[in-house]
Write a protein that holds these residues in place. Structure first.
Motif, PDB file in Angstrom:
ATOM      1  N   LEU A  60       0.468  -1.562  -0.400  1.00  0.00           N
ATOM      2  CA  LEU A  60       0.566  -0.027   0.243  1.00  0.00           C
ATOM      3  C   LEU A  60       0.509   1.393   0.440  1.00  0.00           C
ATOM      4  O   LEU A  60       1.934   1.407   0.447  1.00  0.00           O
ATOM      5  N   GLY A  61       0.603   2.725  -0.995  1.00  0.00           N
ATOM      6  CA  GLY A  61       1.372   3.055  -0.932  1.00  0.00           C
ATOM      7  C   GLY A  61       0.719   4.149  -2.039  1.00  0.00           C
ATOM      8  O   GLY A  61      -0.231   3.968  -2.950  1.00  0.00           O
ATOM      9  N   PRO A  62       1.177   5.529  -1.807  1.00  0.00           N
ATOM     10  CA  PRO A  62       0.268   6.708  -3.463  1.00  0.00           C
ATOM     11  C   PRO A  62       1.035   5.716  -4.016  1.00  0.00           C
ATOM     12  O   PRO A  62       1.843   5.651  -4.528  1.00  0.00           O
ATOM     13  N   SER A  63       1.121   7.086  -5.159  1.00  0.00           N
ATOM     14  CA  SER A  63       1.424   6.684  -6.320  1.00  0.00           C
ATOM     15  C   SER A  63       3.495   7.424  -6.521  1.00  0.00           C
ATOM     16  O   SER A  63       2.887   7.817  -5.764  1.00  0.00           O
ATOM     17  N   GLY A  64       3.908   6.079  -7.012  1.00  0.00           N
ATOM     18  CA  GLY A  64       5.385   6.686  -7.291  1.00  0.00           C
ATOM     19  C   GLY A  64       5.953   5.873  -5.969  1.00  0.00           C
ATOM     20  O   GLY A  64       7.198   6.310  -6.155  1.00  0.00           O
ATOM     21  N   CYS A  65       5.687   5.187  -5.127  1.00  0.00           N
ATOM     22  CA  CYS A  65       6.157   4.584  -3.486  1.00  0.00           C
ATOM     23  C   CYS A  65       7.129   3.358  -4.371  1.00  0.00           C
ATOM     24  O   CYS A  65       7.871   3.067  -3.052  1.00  0.00           O
ATOM     25  N   GLY A  66       6.928   2.922  -5.658  1.00  0.00           N
ATOM     26  CA  GLY A  66       7.530   2.027  -5.686  1.00  0.00           C
ATOM     27  C   GLY A  66       6.446   0.446  -5.232  1.00  0.00           C
ATOM     28  O   GLY A  66       7.391  -0.583  -5.649  1.00  0.00           O
ATOM     29  N   MET A 115       4.133   1.427   1.783  1.00  0.00           N
ATOM     30  CA  MET A 115       6.086   2.043   0.798  1.00  0.00           C
ATOM     31  C   MET A 115       5.308   3.873   1.378  1.00  0.00           C
ATOM     32  O   MET A 115       4.378   3.689   0.772  1.00  0.00           O
ATOM     33  N   SER A 116       6.862   4.189   1.211  1.00  0.00           N
ATOM     34  CA  SER A 116       7.173   5.358   1.088  1.00  0.00           C
ATOM     35  C   SER A 116       7.812   6.109   0.176  1.00  0.00           C
ATOM     36  O   SER A 116       8.660   5.702   1.156  1.00  0.00           O
ATOM     37  N   ASN A 117       8.473   6.765  -1.035  1.00  0.00           N
ATOM     38  CA  ASN A 117       9.380   6.969  -1.187  1.00  0.00           C
ATOM     39  C   ASN A 117      10.090   5.962  -1.209  1.00  0.00           C
ATOM     40  O   ASN A 117      11.526   5.959  -1.253  1.00  0.00           O
ATOM     41  N   ALA A 118      10.580   4.703  -2.165  1.00  0.00           N
ATOM     42  CA  ALA A 118      10.455   3.294  -1.837  1.00  0.00           C
ATOM     43  C   ALA A 118      11.295   2.076  -1.032  1.00  0.00           C
ATOM     44  O   ALA A 118      12.433   1.463  -1.296  1.00  0.00           O
ATOM     45  N   ARG A 119      10.643   3.825   0.139  1.00  0.00           N
ATOM     46  CA  ARG A 119      11.066   2.063   1.108  1.00  0.00           C
ATOM     47  C   ARG A 119       9.897   1.661   1.799  1.00  0.00           C
ATOM     48  O   ARG A 119       8.508   2.239   1.756  1.00  0.00           O
ATOM     49  N   ILE A 120       9.575   0.369   3.071  1.00  0.00           N
ATOM     50  CA  ILE A 120       9.095   0.531   3.938  1.00  0.00           C
ATOM     51  C   ILE A 120       8.898   1.615   4.839  1.00  0.00           C
ATOM     52  O   ILE A 120       9.605   1.749   5.650  1.00  0.00           O
ATOM     53  N   ALA A 121       7.517   2.075   5.047  1.00  0.00           N
ATOM     54  CA  ALA A 121       7.384   2.507   5.911  1.00  0.00           C
ATOM     55  C   ALA A 121       7.187   1.407   7.023  1.00  0.00           C
ATOM     56  O   ALA A 121       7.886   2.210   8.310  1.00  0.00           O
ATOM     57  N   GLN A 122       5.996   0.884   7.177  1.00  0.00           N
ATOM     58  CA  GLN A 122       5.718   0.305   8.234  1.00  0.00           C
ATOM     59  C   GLN A 122       4.815  -1.229   7.397  1.00  0.00           C
ATOM     60  O   GLN A 122       3.876  -1.778   6.637  1.00  0.00           O
ATOM     61  N   THR A 123       4.945  -2.319   8.482  1.00  0.00           N
ATOM     62  CA  THR A 123       4.626  -3.980   7.938  1.00  0.00           C
ATOM     63  C   THR A 123       3.362  -4.028   9.310  1.00  0.00           C
ATOM     64  O   THR A 123       4.129  -3.866  10.470  1.00  0.00           O
ATOM     65  N   GLY A 124       2.661  -4.516   8.844  1.00  0.00           N
ATOM     66  CA  GLY A 124       1.364  -4.733  10.068  1.00  0.00           C
ATOM     67  C   GLY A 124       0.179  -5.492   9.965  1.00  0.00           C
ATOM     68  O   GLY A 124       0.025  -5.360   8.524  1.00  0.00           O
ATOM     69  N   THR A 125      -0.536  -5.501  11.005  1.00  0.00           N
ATOM     70  CA  THR A 125      -2.313  -6.458  10.420  1.00  0.00           C
ATOM     71  C   THR A 125      -2.360  -4.889  10.447  1.00  0.00           C
ATOM     72  O   THR A 125      -1.942  -3.935  10.561  1.00  0.00           O
ATOM     73  N   PRO A 126      -3.484  -4.977   9.995  1.00  0.00           N
ATOM     74  CA  PRO A 126      -4.432  -3.815   9.185  1.00  0.00           C
ATOM     75  C   PRO A 126      -5.098  -2.986  10.885  1.00  0.00           C
ATOM     76  O   PRO A 126      -4.876  -1.842  10.735  1.00  0.00           O
ATOM     77  N   ARG A 127      -5.405  -4.105  11.718  1.00  0.00           N
ATOM     78  CA  ARG A 127      -5.527  -3.294  12.967  1.00  0.00           C
ATOM     79  C   ARG A 127      -4.081  -2.781  13.993  1.00  0.00           C
ATOM     80  O   ARG A 127      -3.745  -1.767  14.447  1.00  0.00           O
TER      81      ARG A 127
END
Lengths: 371, 728
Positions: free
Chosen positions: A54-60, A226-238
Motif C-alpha cells: 500500500l502506498g501513494p503513487s510512485g512509492c515503488g 511503502m513511501s518513497n521507495a522504502r517500507i514505512a511500516q508492516t503489520g496487520t490492518p489493526r
C-alpha cells in the motif's frame, strides 16, 4: 451476475496440488539510472497469506510487485519464492501469476483461449488445457461465457477472466496489481470480497497492490505500507490503524488529526500525555518524557455542545457536512484544526456553536513514536 | 545450459568442420565430397590455410560449459568463446584478401602474403553461431532480464545493420578519401570535392551550366515546395469540404506508389516529347513548333511533382485530421473569424506535418533516379551523375564516392534540420479525452485556392495515367494510334511446345527474377523490421538510441548511394556477393526495413504492454509471446510492411541498377533499357503489367495475413489505413 462468493469450500481433490509458497525480499533495490524506485526493501510474505503493498503513487509498490513476478529485475539484493532464490530467473521461469490492472486479456482470443493460454504454452495437450480452463472459469462463475471475446464482457466479468487465467497454472504465488481500479465503486466492494474468499478457500499466497487504504484494510492479512521507495511500516490492518509507526502511516491509513502533546509521566507500559487541558493515558510505545505527536482518529473525538465537561478543551464548529451515516465537522480549537466524525447522530451541530472537546479513552488515539 | 545454446554450439562446429568455408569457387563445380567436409574450414586450415586454425580455440572454449560447469561460470566461457570467435573470423577475413595481405604493414612477413576468397556457408554459419553463443552467454549473465531470445535478436539485428548499412557506408567514405591505388589521399578528395562541375555557379553569370550539387538542391527545394502545397490543397479538400469525389482522391493517392518511378517521366515524354501526343496536336492545330523543352528541369520537376504529391497528401491528411476541432471551436467562441482561426490556429498546428511533407518531398526528389535519367537531358543531378561516374566512360569510383557523400550529406542534413526545427515541440492535439467538436469548414478563399490548385492537377494526373494505359495498347503514341497488343506479345509471349510452355517473351526473364527477389525480400523485410520495432518498444537495453538511429539510417541514404556502396563493399572478400540474387534481396531488405520499423512501432505502441507481461507470467517465453500474442495483434503492420517492401522491390531502380546482372535483371532496369533504346510502347506495356501485378499482390497479401480479430464492433478503419501506413 454470478458471484465468486458462491464458491463452496473445496474438497481435497480440488485443492491446489502445490503448496502455497512464501515470498521473501532481502535488501532488494531497484534503480532506473539515477532514480531509485525501490530502496533496500526486506519483507516476508508467509504462505497462504494475503499481503497488500500500500502506498501513494510512485512509492515503488508496483515495482516491488513486478519484481516478484520477474517483470523487473532487481538491481541488488535477493528474492526468494518458496525458499528458492529466483533473483535472476525470468518471469516465464517463476511459478507466479499476475492479474494486471488493465486485465491484459488477449483481445484476439476468446475467453476460453485466454484462460487456456497458460497450459497451452506450457505444452499441455489441447484437451487438458481446455479442461483446466473450464475448471477455473467455473470457479469464478463464468461458465457459459467461454466463447465470448473479452471485449464482449462487462468490466467485472473481464476482471474474473483475468483472475481465472492467473489461477489456471495453480501458481505458488498470485499477484494483483490494483485489480479494482477499473471497476465502479459498488462493484469494487463485492469483487474485493470475492478475491479474499477465493484466496482463503484455495489457500493462496497473494501479493496485492493498491493505493486505496480502505481496500487494503478490508482484504489483507498483513499490509506493507511503502513511501518513497522504502517500507514505512508492516503489520496487520489493526496494528497499522491503531499503532502507526510514523506520521506518514498515521496520515495515510485512515484520516488522522496529528496533535502535539507532552509526555508528563511514564508508568510501566503506559504514559500520561498532556494535550492542552486534557490529560490521557496511552501505551508509551518507547517514547521518552517530553513533547510528542499524537494521531487522533476523527471518530475518537467527542464534541459536546452542552459544555458539561469541566476539563474539556473548548472549540468552535466551523463547518458541518451531513453524509447520511455520519456527520463530519471541522472544529477550530486551541489544539489545532480538528476533523471530527460522528456516527448515529440525528441533528448536526450548527456551525458557530461552541463545543467541549474530549477524546475516547480506549481506542483511536496513539502516540507516534517516530515524530 | 539450454538446448538452444547447445544447438548453436553444434552448428558452429558443423560450419567449421563440414560446410565449405569459402563460397563461389571459381572453376569447376565441386563434387559432393568436395562440397561437404573437403572444403571445410578445418580441412582448409590443415591444408595450408593456417589462419583458419585459431578458430578451433573458441569452438573448444564453447564446449567447456556444455560438458560441465555451473551457470555463472558457464556464461563466462560462452561470452569469451563468442567474442574471441567473432574477432578471429573478422580479423582473418579483413586482413587476408584476394591478393594477399590487405594491410601494407603485414607485408614485412611475406609479400604478397596468403590469399583467400570470399566467405561461404561454413564461414557464415560459424560466425552466426559465435554471435548467438555470445548473446546466450550475455543472457545467462542477466542481460535483458536473462532473456536469450531478446539478446540474440538484438545481436542479430545489430550484426546485420553493421554488415549491410555501416560497412558499405564506411567503405564509400574510405573510397572517397583514397586515390586509385587505395592509399589515403585527402588532397585527391579535396580536388574531386571542390570540382567546378559540382559547385560551379556559372549559370548565374553566364551561359554555362551550374554545378550538379546546386542543380540537385534547386530541384529538391522546388519539388518540396510544390508537393507540400499540392498535398495540402488535396488534404484540405479531402477532410474539410463536402467534395464529392473524395474516394477518387484516395485512389489517386495510392496509384503513384505502385507506379515505377520513371513511368511518369515516360508518360510525359509520350505527351510532350518531340513526337508526343500533345506536341503533335499543338503543332498541327496552332503551329507551335515541336521542341525538346520537356527534357531538363521542367520535365523532371513535373514528373517529380506528379510522383511525390501523393506522399505529401498522405502525410498531411493525417495531420489535418489530427487537429482537434475543439481548438478551432475555442478560437471561434473567442470571436475569431474563420479565416483568422485558420491562419492562427489550424495552420500553425499543421507545422510539423508541413515540415514532414516538405522534407519527404525534398529527400524523395534528391533520391529519385528514374525520372532524371529518362527526362534529364542536359540538366544533371547528383543521382544520375553518380550512376554515370560508375558505369559511364569515366569508370571513376572515387568520383562516384565523392558525389555520393555530397548527396548523403544533403539528405542527412535535411533530416537533421527537420529534427532541430520540430525538435521537442509538442503538437499532439489528439488526446485520450472525448472530442465532440465539428471541424471548421474551410474559409472561402482557402477552399477556392485549394480547388483551383488541386482539381487541374488531379485532371492532369488522370490524363497521365490514361496516357500510360493507352500507350500500352497502341502501336506508337503520337504517330500511329492503331490499337495493338503487339507490345504485350513481344514482352509476354508464351509458346506451347511439346515439352510444355515456353516463355519466349523478352520480358519474362526479368519478370521472374523480379518476382523472385520481391517475394523473398518482402517477408524478410517485414520480419526484421517488426523484430526491430519489438525490440525498440518492448525492451530496454543500453545503447537503444544508437540502435534506433542505426536501423533508421538506411532510410536516409539515397538509393544511388546504396547501390554504389554495395558494389564497393561487396565486390571483394571477405563478403563477396555481387552478381548474386542475394545482394539484391539484402539491398531491398535494408532499404525498406525502416518502414517496417516505423509501422511496427506505431502499432506496437498502441498495444498495451501488459499483454506481453501477462503472457510472460503465464510461462510463455519471449519467442512464444511474440508468436502467439504480439504477431496476431500486429497484422496491420505486417500487411503494411509486406506491401511496402514488395512494391518497393518491384519498382525500385536507383540502387538495383548497379547490382543487376544478366542473370538477375530486374523488371525496372529492363524497362529503363527499353526506354533508352526508344522502345516506349514495350516499356509502357511492361509497366502497366507491373502495376497490375502489384495490385494483385497487395490484395493477396491482405487476404493471406488477414484482419486483426479484436472482437470490436468495427474494424473498418483498418482497411484504408494500409496505404497510409505503407508510407514512411
Amino acid at each position: 451476475m454470478n458471484q465468486m462468493t458462491s464458491v463452496t469450500p473445496l474438497g481435497p481433490s480440488a485443492m491446489l496440488k502445490k503448496q502455497a509458497a512464501s515470498v521473501e525480499f532481502r535488501n532488494v533495490t531497484k534503480r532506473y539510472g539515477s532514480v531509485t524506485a525501490v530502496d533496500s526493501v526486506s519483507f516476508v510474505i508467509e504462505p497462504g497469506q494475503l499481503v497488500t503493498l500500500l502506498g501513494p503513487s510512485g512509492c515503488g509498490k508496483t515495482t516491488t510487485l513486478r519484481m516478484i513476478a520477474g517483470l523487473e529485475m532487481a538491481s541488488a539484493g535477493q528474492i526468494l519464492i518458496g525458499g528458492r532464490d529466483v533473483t535472476n530467473l525470468s518471469a516465464a521461469d517463476r511459478d507466479v501469476s499476475m492479474v494486471f490492472q488493465s486485465y491484459a486479456l488477449f483481445p484476439h482470443m476468446s475467453v476460453l483461449e485466454n484462460v487456456a493460454y497458460g497450459p497451452t504454452v506450457q505444452g499441455a495437450s489441447k484437451k487438458d488445457a481446455v479442461a483446466m480452463a473450464m475448471e477455473k472459469l467455473s470457479l469464478v462463475g463464468l461458465t457459459g461465457l467461454e466463447k465470448r471475446a473479452p471485449s464482449e464482457l462487462s468490466g467485472g466479468q473481464q476482471q474474473r477472466v483475468a483472475v481465472a487465467r492467473a489461477l489456471v497454472l495453480e501458481p505458488q504465488v498470485l499477484l494483483f496489481d490494483e485489480p479494482l481500479s477499473n471497476l465502479d465503486a459498488k462493484l469494487r466492494r463485492r469483487v474485493r470480497e470475492d478475491i479474499r474468499e477465493l484466496q482463503q478457500n484455495l489457500n493462496l499466497t497473494v501479493a496485492y497492490v493498491t493505493h486505496d487504504q480502505e481496500e487494503a484494510l478490508a482484504v489483507s492479512d498483513r499490509i506493507i505500507v511503502m513511501s518513497n521507495a522504502r517500507i514505512a511500516q508492516t503489520g496487520t490492518p489493526r496494528e497499522l490503524y491503531e499503532e502507526p509507526a510514523d506520521l506518514f502511516v498515521a496520515d495515510f491509513i485512515g484520516d488522522a488529526n496529528i496533535l502535539t502533546g507532552a509526555v508528563v509521566d511514564l508508568a510501566g507500559p503506559q504514559a500520561h500525555v498532556q494535550i492542552d487541558r486534557l490529560r490521557i493515558e496511552l501505551p508509551h510505545r518507547g517514547v521518552m518524557k517530553g513533547p510528542v505527536k499524537l494521531a487522533v482518529r476523527p471518530d475518537a473525538i467527542f464534541l459536546d455542545e452542552t459544555m458539561a465537561q469541566p476539563n474539556a478543551v473548548s472549540g468552535t464548529v466551523r463547518k458541518a457536512s451531513y453524509l447520511g451515516t455520519q456527520i463530519e465537522y471541522e472544529v477550530e480549537s486551541p489544539i489545532g484544526e480538528l476533523f471530527v466524525v460522528q456516527y448515529g447522530r440525528k441533528e448536526p451541530i450548527a456551525p458557530g456553536t461552541p463545543v467541549a472537546i474530549s477524546f475516547a479513552l480506549q481506542r483511536g488515539v496513539a502516540i507516534i513514536p517516530g515524530a | 545450459m539450454s538446448r538452444a545454446t547447445v544447438g548453436w554450439i553444434v552448428l558452429g562446429w558443423v560450419g567449421y568442420v563440414l560446410l565449405p568455408w569459402y563460397g563461389f569457387e571459381r572453376g569447376a563445380a565441386p563434387s559432393l565430397t568436395d562440397y561437404f567436409v573437403g572444403g571445410s574450414g578445418l580441412v582448409r586450415g590443415l591444408a595450408g590455410a593456417w589462419w583458419l586454425l585459431p578458430i578451433l580455440v573458441p569452438l573448444l572454449l564453447a564446449l567447456r560449459p556444455a560438458l560441465a560447469g555451473s551457470r555463472p561460470v558457464g556464461s563466462s566461457w560462452l561470452v569469451a568463446s563468442g567474442l574471441l570467435g567473432l574477432a578471429l573470423v573478422v580479423l582473418q577475413g579483413f586482413l587476408i584478401g584476394l591478393n594477399g595481405w590487405t594491410v601494407d604493414a603485414l607485408k614485412v612477413f611475406a609479400d604478397p602474403g596468403p590469399s583467400q576468397d570470399g566467405m561461404g556457408f561454413g564461414a557464415a554459419l560459424t560466425a552466426s553461431a559465435f554471435l548467438i553463443i555470445l548473446c546466450h552467454g550475455l543472457a545467462a549473465r542477466g542481460w535483458c532480464r536473462g532473456d536469450a531470445f531478446v539478446t540474440s535478436s538484438i545481436g542479430v539485428v545489430i550484426a546485420l545493420i553493421v554488415i549491410f548499412v555501416f560497412f558499405p557506408v564506411s567503405t564509400i567514405l574510405a573510397s572517397a578519401f583514397a586515390d586509385d591505388g587505395g592509399n589515403f589521399a585527402p588532397l585527391t578528395f579535396l580536388t574531386k570535392f571542390m570540382d567546378r562541375s559540382i559547385w560551379g555557379l556559372d549559370c548565374l553569370t553566364g551561359e554555362l551550366r551550374c554545378g550538379v550539387a546546386w542543380n540537385t538542391l534547386f530541384l529538391g527545394v522546388l519539388v518540396a515546395f510544390g508537393t507540400t502545397a499540392l498535398g495540402l490543397a488535396f488534404a484540405l479538400i479531402a477532410t474539410r469540404t463536402a467534395f464529392r469525389y473524395k474516394k477518387l482522391l484516395r485512389v489517386m493517392s495510392v496509384l503513384p506508389i505502385i507506379t515505377p518511378p520513371f513511368v511518369i517521366g515516360l508518360a510525359l515524354i509520350l505527351l510532350f516529347g518531340r513526337s508526343g501526343a500533345l506536341s503533335a496536336v499543338l503543332f498541327e492545330w496552332f503551329g507551335v513548333p515541336r521542341s525538346r523543352w520537356i527534357y531538363g528541369l521542367p520535365g523532371i520537376l513535373i514528373a517529380q511533382l506528379l510522383a511525390f504529391t501523393p506522399i505529401a497528401f498522405l502525410v498531411l491528411i493525417g495531420v489535418v485530421q489530427g487537429i482537434s476541432p475543439t481548438l478551432e471551436e475555442a478560437s471561434q467562441t473567442l470571436r475569431a473569424k474563420s479565416w483568422t482561426t485558420f491562419l492562427t490556429v489550424t495552420l500553425p498546428l499543421m507545422r510539423p506535418g508541413l515540415a514532414n511533407a516538405f522534407l519527404l518531398g525534398f529527400v524523395e526528389s534528391l533520391a529519385d533516379f528514374g525520372n532524371p535519367l529518362v527526362l534529364g537531358g542536359n540538366y544533371e543531378v547528383l543521382s544520375t551523375k553518380i550512376f554515370f561516374a560508375v558505369v559511364g566512360a569515366q569508370q571513376d569510383q572515387g568520383r562516384a564516392a565523392v558525389l555520393s557523400i555530397i548527396l548523403l550529406a544533403f539528405t542527412l542534413g535535411a533530416f537533421w534540420l527537420q529534427h532541430a526545427w520540430l525538435g521537442k515541440k509538442v503538437y499532439t492535439t489528439v488526446t485520450g479525452k472525448g472530442d465532440a467538436g465539428i471541424p471548421l469548414p474551410l474559409p472561402r478563399r482557402v477552399a477556392l485556392a485549394s480547388y483551383l490548385t488541386a482539381i487541374p492537377w488531379a485532371v492532369f494526373t488522370l490524363a497521365i495515367y490514361v496516357i500510360i494505359v493507352i500507350g500500352a495498347f497502341v502501336r506508337s503514341m503520337g504517330r500511329d494510334y492503331t490499337p495493338t497488343l503487339e507490345h504485350f506479345i513481344t514482352a509476354f509471349r508464351i509458346e506451347g511446345t511439346e515439352r510444355g510452355l515456353y516463355f519466349s517473351g523478352s520480358a519474362w526473364d526479368s519478370f521472374f527474377a523480379t518476382m523472385k527477389v520481391a517475394a523473398l525480400s518482402a517477408p524478410l523485410t517485414a520480419a526484421i523490421g517488426l523484430l526491430t520495432a519489438y525490440l525498440l518498444t518492448r525492451q530496454r537495453f543500453s545503447g537503444q538510441r544508437a540502435f534506433e538511429f542505426g536501423t533508421l539510417l538506411s532510410f536516409a541514404i539515397p538509393g544511388t548511394v546504396v547501390g554504389v556502396s554495395y558494389i564497393l563493399a561487396f565486390n571483394v572478400p571477405p563478403i563477396e556477393i555481387t552478381g548474386t540474387g542475394f545482394i539484391l534481396v539484402m539491398c531491398f531488405v535494408f532499404r525498406n526495413m525502416p518502414v517496417g520499423v516505423r509501422s511496427g512501432i506505431a502499432t506496437l505502441s498502441q498495444i498495451d504492454k501488459s499483454l506481453d507481461e501477462a503472457s510472460l507470467t503465464l510461462g510463455a517465453r519471449s519467442a512464444t509471446t511474440m508468436r502467439r500474442v504480439v504477431l496476431p495483434l500486429l497484422r496491420p503492420a505486417i500487411v503494411a510492411s509486406l506491401v511496402y517492401s514488395f512494391v518497393r522491390a518491384m519498382t525500385a531502380v536507383s540502387a538495383v541498377i548497379f547490382l543487376v546482372t544478366a542473370e538477375y535483371n530486374m523488371a525496372t532496369t529492363y524497362i529503363v533499357g527499353r526506354v533508352e533504346a526508344g522502345e516506349f510502347g514495350l516499356a509502357i506495356a511492361y509497366s502497366t503489367a507491373l502495376i497490375l501485378v502489384m495490385l494483385l499482390a497487395i490484395v493477396a497479401i491482405q487476404l493471406a495475413v488477414g484482419e486483426r480479430r479484436l472482437g470490436r464492433r468495427s474494424a473498418a478503419a483498418n482497411a484504408p489505413a494500409v496505404a497510409v501506413e505503407a508510407l514512411p
